[in-house]
Design a protein around this motif. Structure first.
Motif, PDB file in Angstrom:
ATOM      1  N   ARG A  97       0.836  -1.208   0.000  1.00 25.06           N
ATOM      2  CA  ARG A  97       0.000   0.000   0.000  1.00 25.06           C
ATOM      3  C   ARG A  97       0.870   1.257   0.000  1.00 25.06           C
ATOM      4  O   ARG A  97       0.628   2.201  -0.762  1.00 25.06           O
ATOM      5  CB  ARG A  97      -0.923   0.004   1.214  1.00 25.06           C
ATOM      6  N   LYS A 100       2.402   1.773  -3.448  1.00 25.65           N
ATOM      7  CA  LYS A 100       1.417   2.267  -4.420  1.00 25.65           C
ATOM      8  C   LYS A 100       1.154   3.760  -4.203  1.00 25.65           C
ATOM      9  O   LYS A 100       1.078   4.523  -5.163  1.00 25.65           O
ATOM     10  CB  LYS A 100       0.105   1.481  -4.316  1.00 25.65           C
ATOM     11  N   LEU A 101       1.023   4.170  -2.959  1.00 23.70           N
ATOM     12  CA  LEU A 101       0.808   5.592  -2.661  1.00 23.70           C
ATOM     13  C   LEU A 101       2.014   6.432  -3.081  1.00 23.70           C
ATOM     14  O   LEU A 101       1.868   7.510  -3.632  1.00 23.70           O
ATOM     15  CB  LEU A 101       0.540   5.794  -1.172  1.00 23.70           C
ATOM     16  N   TRP A 102       3.203   5.930  -2.809  1.00 20.79           N
ATOM     17  CA  TRP A 102       4.422   6.665  -3.134  1.00 20.79           C
ATOM     18  C   TRP A 102       4.590   6.830  -4.634  1.00 20.79           C
ATOM     19  O   TRP A 102       5.007   7.880  -5.100  1.00 20.79           O
ATOM     20  CB  TRP A 102       5.619   5.951  -2.521  1.00 20.79           C
ATOM     21  N   ARG A 103       4.221   5.804  -5.385  1.00 14.13           N
ATOM     22  CA  ARG A 103       4.376   5.858  -6.844  1.00 14.13           C
ATOM     23  C   ARG A 103       3.301   6.685  -7.537  1.00 14.13           C
ATOM     24  O   ARG A 103       3.488   7.094  -8.662  1.00 14.13           O
ATOM     25  CB  ARG A 103       4.398   4.445  -7.408  1.00 14.13           C
ATOM     26  N   SER A 104       2.182   6.928  -6.872  1.00 12.20           N
ATOM     27  CA  SER A 104       1.094   7.671  -7.531  1.00 12.20           C
ATOM     28  C   SER A 104       1.237   9.174  -7.397  1.00 12.20           C
ATOM     29  O   SER A 104       2.060   9.715  -6.791  1.00 12.20           O
ATOM     30  CB  SER A 104      -0.243   7.256  -6.969  1.00 12.20           C
TER      31      SER A 104
END
Length: 104
Positions: A97, A100-104
């Motif tokens: 999670r 995913k947050l870091w990449r978005s």
């Protein structure tokens, strides 16, 4: 999973990757072996990040440098800075999670 043998190698690995997960383990630790095996079986493949492992026996100064008091400990570094830490029983979903947050 890369086996890290020196403190310099560890610092280079953390600094050379935008995201890096470090597994810190001890000898004769059944939980450490289980966590390593789960990672090797692909539980974190979705996170798509390089993973290194350190045995405290090989680099004892890791304990003081990263304030590791129990094993296994997983530390997630993003851009060279610690962003997440988990010890003993780890939530892999939380690591995925965060990535995913870091990449978005």
């Amino acid at each position: 999973m890369d086996a890290i043998q020196t403190m310099e190698e560890l610092q280079t690995s953390v600094n050379d990757h935008e995201a890096y997960l470090l597994l810190i383990k001890t000898e004769n630790c059944s939980v450490c072996e289980a966590v390593e095996e789960q990672i090797n079986q692909g539980v974190l493949d979705e996170a798509e990040l390089p993973i290194g492992k350190v045995r405290l026996k090989d680099i004892p100064e890791v304990s003081g440098e990263f304030l590791v008091f129990t094993s296994p400990t997983l530390i997630l570094f993003l851009e060279g800075k610690e962003q997440w830490r988990g010890s003993r029983f780890v939530s892999y979903d939380e690591i995925i999670r965060i990535m995913k947050l870091w990449r978005s």
